[in-house]
Design a protein around this motif. Structure first.
Motif, mmCIF file in Angstrom:
data_model
loop_
_atom_site.group_PDB
_atom_site.id
_atom_site.type_symbol
_atom_site.label_atom_id
_atom_site.label_comp_id
_atom_site.label_asym_id
_atom_site.label_seq_id
_atom_site.Cartn_x
_atom_site.Cartn_y
_atom_site.Cartn_z
ATOM 1 N N UNK A 173 3.133 132.651 59.424
ATOM 2 C CA UNK A 173 2.406 133.923 59.401
ATOM 3 C C UNK A 173 1.999 134.346 60.804
ATOM 4 N N UNK A 174 1.583 133.387 61.638
ATOM 5 C CA UNK A 174 1.166 133.693 63.007
ATOM 6 C C UNK A 174 2.376 133.980 63.897
ATOM 7 N N UNK A 175 3.438 133.238 63.697
ATOM 8 C CA UNK A 175 4.637 133.410 64.530
ATOM 9 C C UNK A 175 5.302 134.767 64.302
ATOM 10 N N UNK A 176 5.331 135.215 63.063
ATOM 11 C CA UNK A 176 5.994 136.478 62.733
ATOM 12 C C UNK A 176 5.001 137.611 62.503
ATOM 13 N N UNK A 177 3.824 137.490 63.106
ATOM 14 C CA UNK A 177 2.789 138.497 62.891
ATOM 15 C C UNK A 177 3.203 139.863 63.423
ATOM 16 N N UNK A 178 3.805 139.915 64.610
ATOM 17 C CA UNK A 178 4.183 141.223 65.164
ATOM 18 C C UNK A 178 5.262 141.930 64.345
ATOM 19 N N UNK A 179 6.320 141.223 63.877
ATOM 20 C CA UNK A 179 7.257 141.896 62.968
ATOM 21 C C UNK A 179 6.569 142.429 61.704
ATOM 22 N N UNK A 194 4.155 149.555 55.392
ATOM 23 C CA UNK A 194 3.183 148.847 54.574
ATOM 24 C C UNK A 194 3.837 148.089 53.415
ATOM 25 N N UNK A 195 4.802 148.717 52.736
ATOM 26 C CA UNK A 195 5.445 148.068 51.597
ATOM 27 C C UNK A 195 6.263 146.859 52.062
ATOM 28 N N UNK A 196 6.921 146.992 53.222
ATOM 29 C CA UNK A 196 7.702 145.888 53.750
ATOM 30 C C UNK A 196 6.792 144.763 54.231
ATOM 31 N N UNK A 197 5.604 145.119 54.741
ATOM 32 C CA UNK A 197 4.624 144.102 55.106
ATOM 33 C C UNK A 197 4.323 143.202 53.920
ATOM 34 N N UNK A 198 4.092 143.818 52.772
ATOM 35 C CA UNK A 198 3.770 143.055 51.566
ATOM 36 C C UNK A 198 4.920 142.133 51.185
ATOM 37 N N UNK A 199 6.144 142.604 51.336
ATOM 38 C CA UNK A 199 7.318 141.805 50.998
ATOM 39 C C UNK A 199 7.436 140.590 51.925
ATOM 40 N N UNK A 200 7.313 140.816 53.241
ATOM 41 C CA UNK A 200 7.426 139.717 54.200
ATOM 42 C C UNK A 200 6.319 138.695 53.985
ATOM 43 N N UNK A 201 5.087 139.192 53.804
ATOM 44 C CA UNK A 201 3.964 138.288 53.570
ATOM 45 C C UNK A 201 4.164 137.508 52.279
ATOM 46 N N UNK A 202 4.708 138.191 51.258
ATOM 47 C CA UNK A 202 4.984 137.516 49.990
ATOM 48 C C UNK A 202 6.012 136.415 50.138
ATOM 49 N N UNK A 203 7.055 136.654 50.925
ATOM 50 C CA UNK A 203 8.088 135.629 51.177
ATOM 51 C C UNK A 203 7.474 134.421 51.884
ATOM 52 N N UNK A 204 6.625 134.682 52.889
ATOM 53 C CA UNK A 204 5.959 133.582 53.596
ATOM 54 C C UNK A 204 5.072 132.797 52.638
ATOM 55 N N UNK A 205 4.385 133.489 51.730
ATOM 56 C CA UNK A 205 3.537 132.816 50.747
ATOM 57 C C UNK A 205 4.367 131.887 49.869
ATOM 58 N N UNK A 206 5.534 132.344 49.437
ATOM 59 C CA UNK A 206 6.419 131.512 48.609
ATOM 60 C C UNK A 206 6.870 130.281 49.383
ATOM 61 N N UNK A 226 -2.068 145.625 55.149
ATOM 62 C CA UNK A 226 -1.800 144.377 54.429
ATOM 63 C C UNK A 226 -2.018 143.134 55.284
ATOM 64 N N UNK A 227 -1.576 143.190 56.545
ATOM 65 C CA UNK A 227 -1.715 141.999 57.378
ATOM 66 C C UNK A 227 -3.174 141.712 57.700
ATOM 67 N N UNK A 228 -4.019 142.751 57.751
ATOM 68 C CA UNK A 228 -5.418 142.579 58.126
ATOM 69 C C UNK A 228 -6.172 141.746 57.096
ATOM 70 N N UNK A 229 -6.102 142.114 55.823
ATOM 71 C CA UNK A 229 -6.855 141.393 54.801
ATOM 72 C C UNK A 229 -6.333 139.969 54.639
ATOM 73 N N UNK A 230 -5.018 139.796 54.740
ATOM 74 C CA UNK A 230 -4.450 138.453 54.634
ATOM 75 C C UNK A 230 -4.919 137.586 55.804
ATOM 76 N N UNK A 231 -4.865 138.131 57.029
ATOM 77 C CA UNK A 231 -5.276 137.366 58.195
ATOM 78 C C UNK A 231 -6.767 137.027 58.137
ATOM 79 N N UNK A 232 -7.562 137.949 57.607
ATOM 80 C CA UNK A 232 -9.008 137.690 57.515
ATOM 81 C C UNK A 232 -9.282 136.470 56.644
ATOM 82 N N UNK A 233 -8.656 136.408 55.474
ATOM 83 C CA UNK A 233 -8.919 135.276 54.585
ATOM 84 C C UNK A 233 -8.184 134.009 55.024
ATOM 85 N N UNK A 234 -7.085 134.154 55.747
ATOM 86 C CA UNK A 234 -6.443 132.986 56.363
ATOM 87 C C UNK A 234 -7.378 132.365 57.393
#
Length: 400
Positions: free
Chosen positions: A11-17, A23-35, A374-382
């Motif tokens: 998540x930290x390494x690919x934060x800039x991409x 926004x919709x693609x952010x959710x997809x990428x973050x979801x893939x990392x979660x999996x 999307x990245x903001x709320x995820x990073x906050x709780x991370x």
């Protein structure tokens, strides 16, 4: 290149991409990392995760109720589903990062690279503005910078390819303390000072009044609480009494109070259009929810006459608008418990400077959306997961 990269740092390494993606693609990428990070382990609830879960349940109930009783345009429904989904994803990330054992050295190295990219983008925007003279510049449909009226003059406002300028402030709250820690340990004294000063320039160039106040407050609290610990009690008392005396004498025998209030007022009203829009949205959002569904809220954000969704531009007003009095109470209690846990947290592996920045962060949510990106709320709780993870503290380094 990434063969030795552990999944915990993806998540930290690919934060800039993720940041520059739609926004919709952010959710997809973050979801893939979660999996990829998923582990078949027990989930341990704490007060924070319980409250987030309760909030998600109320939010889901509000969405379903309002979909049944009202008609909405499809784009508002999809936007709501995105926001709801990212709350669920953020909760799952919190569970994961409360369990991971992270090497703080590795985390700070990645942070240094990420924050250096922000500095390079800021420097590039200033140079490009001078060279090509364009009032705004977009790359991949994302603003790098634009010009705006601020305090009676035109300024270049840095956005850094994010969705809006205040996300630069959020990014800096997360990573500037770790960036400072890294450069102080890896560079010579003067090199570190130069980099630390350059690190503040993207913050300055956002021209965010709330951002200025939050960053300065975090630095002030850190100096006040932690940098005075090495002083003996008598010296602390002497310095404290001296400071109080200077303040009292200044207020009595100079006009400094008028000067300070004038400057604060000037700062707060530097962008009057922004103030008016934010005030209208907050007032209208509160009126709509209290007049229609005060208990569980409106669920789905409708667009106001200004073109912005109701319930936006404030996390707390958003709680009320989306989930009513119940959700607002849960959200307020959530931030209260988070703040209390951070205040009493000892031996954080990320350092006390970082701790102060995260402690004051909820104050900016009074005028900004936690789930605005999307990245903001995820990073906050991370980040909260890492802070409250006892395993991370095993790697405690020298505090800044």
């Amino acid at each position: 290149m990434f063969e030795n990269l552990k999944k915990e740092y993806l998540l930290f390494t690919f934060l800039w991409p993720i940041i520059i993606a739609p926004k919709q693609l952010q959710l997809l990428i973050i979801g893939i990392i979660l999996i990829l990070l998923y582990r078949r382990e027990k989930i341990y609830f704490d007060a924070i995760s319980y409250l987030i879960t309760f909030y998600i349940v109320i939010y889901a109930s509000s969405i379903i109720y309002n979909l049944i009783h009202s008609t909405y345009e499809m784009d508002r429904i999809l936007a709501t589903l995105n926001t709801f989904s990212i709350w669920v994803v953020a909760l799952l990330f919190y569970f994961l990062y409360k369990q991971f054992k992270l090497d703080v050295d590795e985390l700070k190295k990645i942070t240094f690279v990420n924050y250096s990219i922000l500095i390079v983008l800021w420097f590039s925007s200033m140079v490009l503005y001078v060279v090509i003279g364009k009032s705004e510049l977009s790359i991949l449909n994302k603003l790098l910078y634009y010009t705006e009226w601020f305090n009676g003059s035109t300024v270049v406002r840095f956005v850094g390819l994010m969705d809006y300028a205040n996300l630069v402030i959020m990014f800096s709250i997360f990573f500037y303390p770790l960036f400072c820690d890294y450069v102080l340990n890896k560079f010579t004294r003067w090199q570190a000072i130069i980099l630390i000063i350059f690190g503040l320039m993207p913050v300055y160039s956002t021209y965010s009044r709330s951002g200025y106040i939050i960053i300065l407050l975090a630095i002030f609290l850190y100096v006040l609480i932690y940098r005075t610990q090495k002083l003996n009690d008598r010296l602390k008392m002497f310095l404290g009494c001296s400071a109080i005396s200077i303040v009292i004498l200044s207020l009595l025998y100079t006009s400094i109070d008028q000067y300070l209030f004038a400057n604060i007022d000037e700062l707060l009203n530097a962008r009057e259009g922004s103030n008016d829009s934010r005030s209208f949205l907050m007032k209208k959002s509160i009126e709509v929810v209290l007049g229609n569904s005060p208990i569980i809220g409106m669920g789905i954000k409708e667009v106001s006459t200004l073109g912005y969704p109701l319930g936006s531009h404030s996390t707390f007003v958003g709680f009320l608008y989306k989930t009513g009095v119940i959700g607002f109470s849960i959200g307020s209690l959530l931030f209260t418990i988070i703040s209390m846990k951070i205040m009493f947290l000892k031996n954080s592996g990320l350092g006390n400077f970082f701790k102060m920045f995260i402690l004051v962060m909820p104050l900016i949510f009074i005028v900004e959306d936690l789930d605005g990106s999307n990245w903001l709320i995820v990073m906050y709780f991370v980040v909260l997961g890492i802070l409250f993870n006892t395993g991370t503290r095993d790697f405690t380094l020298k505090d800044v």
